[in-house]
Design an enzyme around this catalytic site. Structure first.
Site, PDB file in Angstrom:
ATOM      1  CG  MET A   1       8.113  -7.694   5.635  1.00  8.82           C
ATOM      2  SD  MET A   1       8.090  -6.533   6.703  1.00  8.82           S
ATOM      3  CE  MET A   1       7.969  -7.342   8.179  1.00  8.82           C
TER       4      MET A   1
ATOM      5  CG  ASN B   1      12.585   0.756   6.514  1.00  2.51           C
ATOM      6  OD1 ASN B   1      11.757   0.174   5.755  1.00  2.51           O
ATOM      7  ND2 ASN B   1      12.422   0.580   7.673  1.00  2.51           N
TER       8      ASN B   1
ATOM      9  CD  GLU C   1      21.357   1.437  15.719  1.00  2.00           C
ATOM     10  OE1 GLU C   1      20.856   1.464  16.686  1.00  2.00           O
ATOM     11  OE2 GLU C   1      22.138   2.367  15.331  1.00  2.00           O
TER      12      GLU C   1
ATOM     13  CB  SER D   1      -0.967  -0.021   1.315  1.00  2.00           C
ATOM     14  OG  SER D   1      -0.451   0.268   2.422  1.00  2.00           O
TER      15      SER D   1
ATOM     16  CB  THR E   1      22.658   3.016   9.161  1.00  2.00           C
ATOM     17  OG1 THR E   1      21.837   2.717  10.320  1.00  2.00           O
ATOM     18  CG2 THR E   1      22.614   4.553   8.710  1.00  2.00           C
TER      19      THR E   1
ATOM     20  CG  HIS F   1      10.152   0.953  12.120  1.00  2.00           C
ATOM     21  ND1 HIS F   1      10.175  -0.551  11.885  1.00  2.00           N
ATOM     22  CD2 HIS F   1      10.000   1.039  13.254  1.00  2.00           C
ATOM     23  CE1 HIS F   1      10.107  -1.156  12.808  1.00  2.00           C
ATOM     24  NE2 HIS F   1       9.905  -0.267  13.817  1.00  2.00           N
TER      25      HIS F   1
HETATM   26  C1  GRF Z   1       3.972  -0.795   6.805  1.00  2.00           C
HETATM   27  O1  GRF Z   1       3.265  -0.621   8.089  1.00  2.00           O
HETATM   28  C2  GRF Z   1       5.525  -0.555   6.788  1.00  2.00           C
HETATM   29  O2  GRF Z   1       5.762   0.502   7.789  1.00  2.00           O
HETATM   30  C3  GRF Z   1       6.018  -1.696   7.479  1.00  2.00           C
HETATM   31  O3  GRF Z   1       5.325  -2.736   6.830  1.00  2.00           O
HETATM   32  C4  GRF Z   1       4.105  -2.365   6.511  1.00  2.00           C
HETATM   33  C5  GRF Z   1       3.834  -2.441   4.809  1.00  2.00           C
HETATM   34  O4  GRF Z   1       2.697  -2.158   4.482  1.00  2.00           O
HETATM   35  N1  GRF Z   1       7.705  -1.715   7.200  1.00  2.00           N
HETATM   36  P1  GRF Z   1       2.268  -2.218   2.939  1.00  2.00           P
HETATM   37  O5  GRF Z   1       2.919  -3.334   2.290  1.00  2.00           O
HETATM   38  O6  GRF Z   1       3.140  -1.057   2.443  1.00  2.00           O
HETATM   39  O7  GRF Z   1       0.818  -1.983   2.677  1.00  2.00           O
END
Ligand code: GRF
Length: 230
Positions: free
Chosen positions: A105, A122, A158, A28, A156, A124
């Site tokens: 992931m 990224n 980390e 999304s 980075t 988060h």
């Molecule tokens: C989001 O909550 C993002 O912050 C996290 O994974 C989820 C991905 O959602 N890293 P989408 O695939 O963009 O719908």
């Protein structure tokens, strides 16, 4: 005078930036970035969407909108390092200006991260530095937090630890479950990811050699830009 110069002003690079988006699932965030590039809000173009999973729903969404897609299956590589080398080769061949992790992931090693430093971002779903890693919404609820949110940051070595570009906060409401909180956070994720990528593509945000995030040349505070909906 070239097309990037104008009388009396420093040259402005108006070329659209090449964006490669990495996903593992729904996509999304990728889809909202795609809409923002196509509406002209972002001076960039998503040249490809890459996934480690052939069955990622977001790949279908991207392909249905005419975006090139590629799969680099992590299970086809004997180690994290070899997967990262293969992924880097695929992504590098797409000549990206910026690489955007959007629900990707996999933990990335220096084989992928180092050559992309300053060009890899990224999102988060927490108010970093709180709750790096997984299960952020349950952890925020278990801790009794009254606020949650999301952070866009440069990547980075980390995990979820690179410097923040922008952060948005949402309230935690009575009766929230991880799912209801995730849905509220996702709404602001879409907004801040578009804003962060807009600023990157404009050249307003950049990563300094000292590892700071600069906005128009000035270092941002640790939590990045505080997003407020207009
Ligand atoms: C989001 O909550 C993002 O912050 C996290 O994974 C989820 C991905 O959602 N890293 P989408 O695939 O963009 O719908």
């Amino acid at each position: 005078m070239s097309s990037t110069e104008s009388c009396g002003h420093p040259p402005v690079n108006t070329a659209k930036k090449r964006l490669v988006v990495l996903i593992s699932g729904r996509g999304s965030n990728m889809n909202s970035l795609l809409a923002a590039t196509r509406s002209g809000q972002i001076n960039g173009e998503i040249v490809a969407v890459v996934s480690n999973r052939a069955d990622a729903e977001g790949l279908r969404v991207a392909a249905s909108q005419g975006i090139a897609t590629a799969v680099v299956d992590h299970r086809a590589h004997p180690s994290r390092e070899e997967f990262d080398r293969a992924l880097y080769q695929v992504v590098d061949a797409m000549q990206p200006d910026f690489v955007i992790l959007a629900g990707f992931m996999r933990i990335l090693t220096p084989h992928f991260v180092t050559p992309l430093t300053g060009r890899l971002i990224n999102i988060h779903p927490s108010l970093l530095p709180k709750y790096p890693g997984l299960d952020t919404h349950r952890r925020a609820l278990d801790a009794g937090d009254t606020e949650a949110g999301a952070t866009v940051h440069f990547v980075t070595q980390e995990l979820d630890g690179g410097p923040a570009i922008i952060q948005a906060r949402v309230p935690v409401l009575a009766g929230d479950t991880p799912d209801t909180l995730a849905a509220r956070v996702l709404g602001v994720e879409h907004a801040i990811y578009c804003e962060a990528v807009r600023l990157l593509c404009d050249g307003s945000i950049r990563y300094s050699q000292q590892g700071q995030v600069l906005l128009d040349g000035n270092p941002l505070p640790e939590s990045g830009i505080l997003f407020s909906e207009r």
